[in-house]
Design a protein around this motif. Structure first.
Motif, PDB file in Angstrom:
ATOM      1  N   ARG A 100       4.365   1.398  -4.442  1.00  0.00           N
ATOM      2  CA  ARG A 100       3.587   0.894  -5.625  1.00  0.00           C
ATOM      3  C   ARG A 100       4.533   1.146  -6.862  1.00  0.00           C
ATOM      4  O   ARG A 100       3.986   1.286  -7.877  1.00  0.00           O
ATOM      5  CB  ARG A 100       2.192   1.420  -5.879  1.00  0.00           C
ATOM      6  N   ALA A 127      -1.956  -6.573   0.010  1.00  0.00           N
ATOM      7  CA  ALA A 127      -1.779  -5.081   0.202  1.00  0.00           C
ATOM      8  C   ALA A 127      -0.992  -4.978   1.519  1.00  0.00           C
ATOM      9  O   ALA A 127      -0.035  -4.171   1.700  1.00  0.00           O
ATOM     10  CB  ALA A 127      -2.854  -4.446   0.048  1.00  0.00           C
ATOM     11  N   THR A 128      -1.376  -5.676   2.492  1.00  0.00           N
ATOM     12  CA  THR A 128      -0.812  -5.486   4.003  1.00  0.00           C
ATOM     13  C   THR A 128       0.187  -6.588   4.158  1.00  0.00           C
ATOM     14  O   THR A 128       1.049  -6.555   5.180  1.00  0.00           O
ATOM     15  CB  THR A 128      -1.703  -5.606   5.013  1.00  0.00           C
ATOM     16  N   SER A 182       0.758  -1.267  -0.012  1.00  0.00           N
ATOM     17  CA  SER A 182      -0.042   0.016  -0.013  1.00  0.00           C
ATOM     18  C   SER A 182       0.940   1.317   0.008  1.00  0.00           C
ATOM     19  O   SER A 182       0.332   2.163  -0.409  1.00  0.00           O
ATOM     20  CB  SER A 182      -0.773   0.164   1.138  1.00  0.00           C
ATOM     21  N   GLY A 202      -3.602  -4.196  -4.849  1.00  0.00           N
ATOM     22  CA  GLY A 202      -2.588  -3.506  -4.145  1.00  0.00           C
ATOM     23  C   GLY A 202      -1.835  -2.442  -4.883  1.00  0.00           C
ATOM     24  O   GLY A 202      -1.388  -1.361  -4.379  1.00  0.00           O
TER      25      GLY A 202
END
Length: 261
Positions: free
Chosen positions: A76, A157-158, A73, A191
């Motif tokens: 990118r 994403a995490t 997140s 993500g």
């Protein structure tokens, strides 16, 4: 110090000379499964390095070499996109019996999608999902994918950790299983933000092309699962706002018929 990936399960610990990440789990089954999956991934780049493991009272813990302070997140860029595609490509090429059962077929995915929507419907007010949006969701076909292969299946994403040198480590392997590769592929696209340059680089390196309609059906599948988790945890509508907006954007494409798109 709690780690953003999951502040109730991941902690970064300093001993004065170095840091490591501790993951705790109440479930012995989940704990043992994660260790077994990580062991089966020996030789795959971007897999967490286990330093130690044990039990304290009713908690099971794993100590990992620190994978970095950033996540997907927060970073990118195209280099991260290439590195995570390399990891998932290697995982996908492992023998189908590498991970524990069950195999998540398209039929099971359709069943889960239907079940999640049924549970989410009476909770929509808690998340401020409009009735018209919910009605549209009920018209969206479940996503479908290709031949099931070894997959991560966790929240990319995490759980994609990145260190200061740009090295990528994919954590959270307790859910690892056999599923269509489109599952992991679309989670990473989410993500990286689908349509971004990093997303385009990842898609090309992954050599998976479900098409835009199917991609957005997968995005909706992942999103409603996240929304149900938030609702069941009594999170505020504010916490779900960005998920609802993402879902509404994908709905515009997901409802299209493949033959006319």
């Amino acid at each position: 110090m709690p780690v953003e990936a999951d502040e109730r399960r991941f902690y970064r610990v300093w001993d004065g000379a170095s840091s490591r990440v501790i993951k705790v789990d109440r479930s012995r089954r989940s704990h043992d499964r994660e260790l077994a999956v990580i062991e089966s991934l020996d030789g795959v780049l971007g897999i967490p390095f286990v330093l130690d493991t044990g039990q304290l009272d009713d908690w099971y813990w794993i100590s990992f070499a620190d994978p970095g302070a950033w996540n997907l997140s927060a970073m990118r860029n195209t280099d991260v996109a290439l590195r995570i595609s390399r990891t998932l490509n290697q995982v996908r090429e492992l023998p189908p019996n590498t991970f524990p059962q069950p195999v998540l077929t398209n039929a099971l995915i359709q069943s889960e999608f239907t079940s999640v929507l049924r549970q989410l419907r009476p909770l929509r007010g808690r998340l401020r999902i409009q009735k018209t949006t919910m009605d549209q969701l009920l018209e969206v076909p479940a996503p479908s994918g290709s031949l099931p292969r070894p997959a991560h299946l966790g929240n990319k994403a995490t759980q994609t950790f990145i260190d200061n040198s740009g090295n990528v480590t994919l954590m959270g392997w307790e859910d690892g299983g056999i599923a269509p590769p489109e599952w992991d592929f679309t989670q990473v696209l989410m993500g990286l933000e689908d349509g971004s340059r990093a997303g385009a680089v990842f898609a090309k390196a992954s050599d998976i092309d479900p098409g835009p309609i199917e991609i957005h059906r997968w995005i909706i599948f992942h999103t409603v699962r996240e929304l149900l988790t938030l609702a069941n945890n009594y999170e505020t509508a504010t916490a779900a706002e960005y998920l609802v907006e993402r879902m509404k954007r994908s709905l515009r494409v997901a409802v299209l018929d493949k033959k006319t798109a």
